[in-house]
Design a protein around this motif. Structure first.
Motif, PDB file in Angstrom:
ATOM      1  N   ALA A 275      -5.828   2.331   8.683  1.00 51.01           N
ATOM      2  CA  ALA A 275      -7.017   1.471   8.629  1.00 51.01           C
ATOM      3  C   ALA A 275      -6.881   0.294   9.588  1.00 51.01           C
ATOM      4  O   ALA A 275      -7.833  -0.071  10.292  1.00 51.01           O
ATOM      5  CB  ALA A 275      -7.231   0.970   7.203  1.00 51.01           C
ATOM      6  N   ARG A 276      -5.686  -0.277   9.622  1.00 56.21           N
ATOM      7  CA  ARG A 276      -5.472  -1.401  10.551  1.00 56.21           C
ATOM      8  C   ARG A 276      -5.544  -0.944  12.002  1.00 56.21           C
ATOM      9  O   ARG A 276      -6.078  -1.668  12.858  1.00 56.21           O
ATOM     10  CB  ARG A 276      -4.127  -2.050  10.258  1.00 56.21           C
ATOM     11  CG  ARG A 276      -4.111  -2.840   8.951  1.00 56.21           C
ATOM     12  CD  ARG A 276      -2.728  -3.373   8.651  1.00 56.21           C
ATOM     13  NE  ARG A 276      -2.747  -4.161   7.422  1.00 56.21           N
ATOM     14  CZ  ARG A 276      -1.641  -4.632   6.826  1.00 56.21           C
ATOM     15  NH1 ARG A 276      -0.445  -4.385   7.353  1.00 56.21           N
ATOM     16  NH2 ARG A 276      -1.754  -5.334   5.717  1.00 56.21           N
ATOM     17  N   SER A 277      -5.037   0.264  12.254  1.00 61.78           N
ATOM     18  CA  SER A 277      -5.125   0.786  13.611  1.00 61.78           C
ATOM     19  C   SER A 277      -6.584   1.012  14.012  1.00 61.78           C
ATOM     20  O   SER A 277      -6.995   0.652  15.135  1.00 61.78           O
ATOM     21  CB  SER A 277      -4.330   2.096  13.698  1.00 61.78           C
ATOM     22  OG  SER A 277      -4.459   2.667  14.972  1.00 61.78           O
ATOM     23  N   TYR A 278      -7.382   1.598  13.081  1.00 60.71           N
ATOM     24  CA  TYR A 278      -8.808   1.803  13.369  1.00 60.71           C
ATOM     25  C   TYR A 278      -9.514   0.465  13.556  1.00 60.71           C
ATOM     26  O   TYR A 278     -10.374   0.316  14.441  1.00 60.71           O
ATOM     27  CB  TYR A 278      -9.454   2.597  12.247  1.00 60.71           C
ATOM     28  CG  TYR A 278     -10.926   2.820  12.424  1.00 60.71           C
ATOM     29  CD1 TYR A 278     -11.407   3.755  13.349  1.00 60.71           C
ATOM     30  CD2 TYR A 278     -11.849   2.090  11.672  1.00 60.71           C
ATOM     31  CE1 TYR A 278     -12.762   3.951  13.516  1.00 60.71           C
ATOM     32  CE2 TYR A 278     -13.212   2.278  11.845  1.00 60.71           C
ATOM     33  CZ  TYR A 278     -13.668   3.206  12.768  1.00 60.71           C
ATOM     34  OH  TYR A 278     -15.019   3.389  12.946  1.00 60.71           O
ATOM     35  N   GLU A 279      -9.137  -0.486  12.718  1.00 62.71           N
ATOM     36  CA  GLU A 279      -9.733  -1.824  12.853  1.00 62.71           C
ATOM     37  C   GLU A 279      -9.428  -2.417  14.222  1.00 62.71           C
ATOM     38  O   GLU A 279     -10.322  -2.968  14.892  1.00 62.71           O
ATOM     39  CB  GLU A 279      -9.192  -2.735  11.752  1.00 62.71           C
ATOM     40  CG  GLU A 279      -9.653  -4.184  11.885  1.00 62.71           C
ATOM     41  CD  GLU A 279      -8.863  -5.115  10.981  1.00 62.71           C
ATOM     42  OE1 GLU A 279      -9.254  -6.295  10.876  1.00 62.71           O
ATOM     43  OE2 GLU A 279      -7.857  -4.678  10.390  1.00 62.71           O
ATOM     44  N   VAL A 283     -12.298  -3.232  16.914  1.00 63.57           N
ATOM     45  CA  VAL A 283     -12.461  -4.620  17.365  1.00 63.57           C
ATOM     46  C   VAL A 283     -12.217  -4.731  18.858  1.00 63.57           C
ATOM     47  O   VAL A 283     -12.955  -5.421  19.592  1.00 63.57           O
ATOM     48  CB  VAL A 283     -11.509  -5.544  16.571  1.00 63.57           C
ATOM     49  CG1 VAL A 283     -11.503  -6.946  17.177  1.00 63.57           C
ATOM     50  CG2 VAL A 283     -11.930  -5.612  15.111  1.00 63.57           C
ATOM     51  N   SER A 284     -11.184  -4.019  19.343  1.00 67.63           N
ATOM     52  CA  SER A 284     -10.891  -4.072  20.780  1.00 67.63           C
ATOM     53  C   SER A 284     -12.036  -3.478  21.589  1.00 67.63           C
ATOM     54  O   SER A 284     -12.434  -4.021  22.639  1.00 67.63           O
ATOM     55  CB  SER A 284      -9.593  -3.319  21.066  1.00 67.63           C
ATOM     56  OG  SER A 284      -8.501  -3.918  20.386  1.00 67.63           O
TER      57      SER A 284
END
Length: 382
Positions: A275-279, A283-284
């Motif tokens: 989830a953090r990677s997708y976030e 965002v990037s």
């Protein structure tokens, strides 16, 4: 003559009779004592023997004294220091490596102190009952249905769970080492007890999940911090070098349950990481898109401002001519514009105006491209 001759023989017989009587008398008398010379010789021999014995005893005593004194020599090895105790009290300063001498025991006693050597203490007070040989051979006893407090060791965590834990403390004797030598009778036992207490204390401040998986390094550092506190409080006279071989496991009776929890924790961590990677990707990407749009807008803004500024400058420059002759200025601008618009026009057709005048209509017509005719080959009559 005859009488004279008879008298001497008579005397001779008398003498022999006297001798026999004298010998008979001596036979009934006691034997005479040993001569004085024999007593002197025995006394002299005894005196010589005693004198020789005393010499031997003196030599033996001198040898024993020399041996006694020589036994006081000793050598302090490298990575050691020593202190001499005279009737239990320290005498002089610490002795550095090298040869030294002290009065032999029981007058003085030499205490060797391994100041530069790293020593180790293992704590297994929180470990289940087993042996090093059984662990090495893989023949550990089965866990059983439940823990046996009289046989198995364990630690209680801060959230009231049970764990097994063990570790190795490596330490050096502090300098100066007099506190280590003089304050306690058996310092290694005290160090062992303090290390066991540090493990118990730290486990009571940790949750079971943190101790098992989440913060093993923090658990080790907390044990070391507690050990430093106990060393200062009790004056053990040592310095902690490191704490290693830390092993923390759940009770073997609950291994399957803890494995499921660990698996769930792993999945949870993976989902959170995904989830953090997708976030981060989203965002990037959004930031990159926003930056691109800002750059495009800034570029368009700059171009439009420059275009408007150029038009304003051109309009300002043409304004005096428009004021001078508006009709002429309009015709010139119209002709210039038509010239630009119909640059590629190849035909022009005049269309009469409704009011009777003529006007020119500029049309750009695309003619059909010229296609050359192909010559037919003559037919062979033969």
């Amino acid at each position: 003559m005859s009488d004279s001759h008879k008298h001497p023989s008579h005397d001779h017989e008398h003498d022999h009779s006297h001798d026999r009587d004298h010998a008979h008398d001596h036979a009934h008398e006691p034997a005479p004592e040993a001569p004085e010379m024999n007593e002197y010789a025995g006394t002299q021999a005894l005196s010589d023997a005693l004198r020789s014995s005393f010499v031997i005893v003196k030599v033996i005593m001198v040898g024993l004294v020399a041996l006694f004194l020589f036994s006081g020599f000793f050598t302090v090895k490298p990575q050691e220091k020593a202190i001499i105790l005279r009737f239990g009290k320290p005498v002089g300063e610490l002795l550095n490596p090298g040869p030294h001498w002290a009065l032999p025991s029981p007058i003085e006693e030499v205490i060797r102190i391994p100041v530069d050597q790293v020593q180790a203490v293992n704590s297994s007070t929180g470990w289940y009952a087993t042996s090093a040989a059984a662990e090495a051979a893989g023949n550990e006893p089965p866990p059983g249905e439940s823990l046996d407090p009289s046989r198995d060791g364990y630690l209680i965590t801060g959230d009231q769970n049970l764990i097994h834990a063990r570790a190795t403390l490596r330490y050096r004797i502090a300098d100066p080492p007099l506190g280590y030598v003089m304050n306690f009778a058996n310092v290694p036992n005290l160090i062992q007890s303090a290390f066991d207490g540090a493990l118990l204390f730290t486990a009571s401040r940790y949750k079971v999940d943190d101790a098992l998986t989440r913060d093993v390094a923090g658990f080790r550092e907390a044990v070391r911090a507690r050990m430093d506190e106990l060393i200062a409080q009790q004056g053990l006279g040592i310095v902690v070098d490191q704490i290693d071989n830390v092993r923390i496991i759940a009770p073997r009776q609950l291994k399957a349950a803890f494995d499921r929890v660990l698996e769930a924790e792993v999945r949870r961590g993976k989902e959170i990481n995904d989830a953090r990677s997708y976030e981060n990707q989203t965002v990037s990407k959004a930031q990159a898109g926003a930056e691109s749009r800002r750059n495009v807008g800034q570029t368009e803004r700059t171009r439009l401002v420059e275009f408007v500024a150029a038009e304003v400058e051109r309009f300002t420059n043409n304004l005096p001519a428009w004021h001078a002759n508006r009709e002429l200025f309009t015709q010139q601008r119209q002709a210039d514009l038509l010239r630009v618009v119909f640059t590629n026009a190849v035909e022009k057709t005049a269309v009469p105006e409704r009011a009777g005048g003529n006007r020119t209509l500029w049309l750009q017509l695309s003619r059909e491209p010229f296609t050359p005719k192909t010559l037919e080959q003559p037919k062979d009559t033969h």
